[in-house]
Design an enzyme around this catalytic site. Structure first.
Site, PDB file in Angstrom:
ATOM      1  N   TYR A  24      39.697 143.155  48.309  1.00  0.00           N
ATOM      2  CA  TYR A  24      38.810 142.065  47.870  1.00  0.00           C
ATOM      3  C   TYR A  24      37.836 141.687  48.988  1.00  0.00           C
ATOM      4  CZ  TYR A  24      37.487 137.258  46.741  1.00  0.00           C
ATOM      5  OH  TYR A  24      36.779 136.108  46.517  1.00  0.00           O
ATOM      6  N   GLU A  46      39.031 130.061  41.039  1.00  0.00           N
ATOM      7  CA  GLU A  46      39.143 129.122  42.161  1.00  0.00           C
ATOM      8  C   GLU A  46      39.852 127.843  41.718  1.00  0.00           C
ATOM      9  OE1 GLU A  46      38.694 129.794  45.184  1.00  0.00           O
ATOM     10  OE2 GLU A  46      37.331 131.502  45.218  1.00  0.00           O
ATOM     11  N   TRP A  54      45.509 132.424  47.473  1.00  0.00           N
ATOM     12  CA  TRP A  54      44.541 133.275  46.802  1.00  0.00           C
ATOM     13  C   TRP A  54      45.167 134.619  46.444  1.00  0.00           C
ATOM     14  CZ3 TRP A  54      40.713 132.739  43.840  1.00  0.00           C
ATOM     15  CH2 TRP A  54      39.788 133.746  43.614  1.00  0.00           C
TER      16      TRP A  54
END
Length: 198
Positions: A24, A46, A54
């Site tokens: 990512y 988010e 995350w």
């Protein structure tokens, strides 16, 4: 630093430590994004991440795409109570009633913003004057969790009916979609991302 160096010699931001987060980091994080569907995806992800890592969201990302109609805001905006309850039973998602409800409310608000501004992209990028901000952080501890721009974005999104859009979530969104380049200066992606056009 050249991106042609052997993989194990590349210097990255401190948080890119797993296979998933590294992929990512290397391909997406900080790259200027102007695609409305992708912007909607990051807005939802988010918000889902609030209070979680995350990494957790990255692991669930493909499932989110399937469950949320490929992050088509028009489709998600039409989700009724029955669909929201179905999503709450889905083990592949963060099963939080407030977050699921927020995703639907945010889709509805997203559609309204798009109708007003032509694209959500045109609206959201005005918080950085239409151009990404390149920062020069040397250590991860210097990277802010929120800025005056993310606070302004948070206030305006909240006024428009968006949820789970506090200043910290908004700043994480800004980092993800390349409104700011917060790669550390020694990270091989800092220069690469800085060279990309908005």
């Amino acid at each position: 630093m050249s991106e042609n160096l052997p993989e194990d010699s590349l210097v990255r931001c401190d948080w890119a430590t797993t296979e998933l987060s590294t992929a990512y980091h290397d391909a997406e994080w900080g790259v200027p994004c102007h695609d409305d569907r992708t912007l909607f995806e990051f807005l939802i992800l988010e918000g889902a991440q609030a209070g979680l890592s995350w990494e957790t969201i990255l692991r669930k990302r493909h499932h989110y795409r399937r469950a949320f109609s490929g992050f088509d805001p028009d489709a998600v905006a039409r989700y009724d109570e029955s669909k929201r309850n179905e999503l709450l039973k889905d083990a592949g998602l963060v099963r939080n009633r407030l977050k699921i409800g927020a995703a639907v409310a945010n889709a509805q608000a997203f559609v309204r913003v798009r109708e007003e501004h032509g694209t959500f992209d045109r609206y959201i990028w005005r918080f950085v004057g239409g151009q990404p901000r390149t920062n020069g952080w040397r250590v991860q501890e210097d990277v802010p969790a929120r800025t005056t721009e993310s606070e302004a974005m948070s206030r305006d999104l909240g006024r428009r009916g968006f949820r789970f859009v506090g200043p910290t979530i908004c700043y994480a969104f800004m980092q993800a979609v390349g409104m700011v380049n917060d790669h550390l200066v020694q990270c091989f992606r800092h220069r690469a991302v800085a060279g990309l056009e908005a």
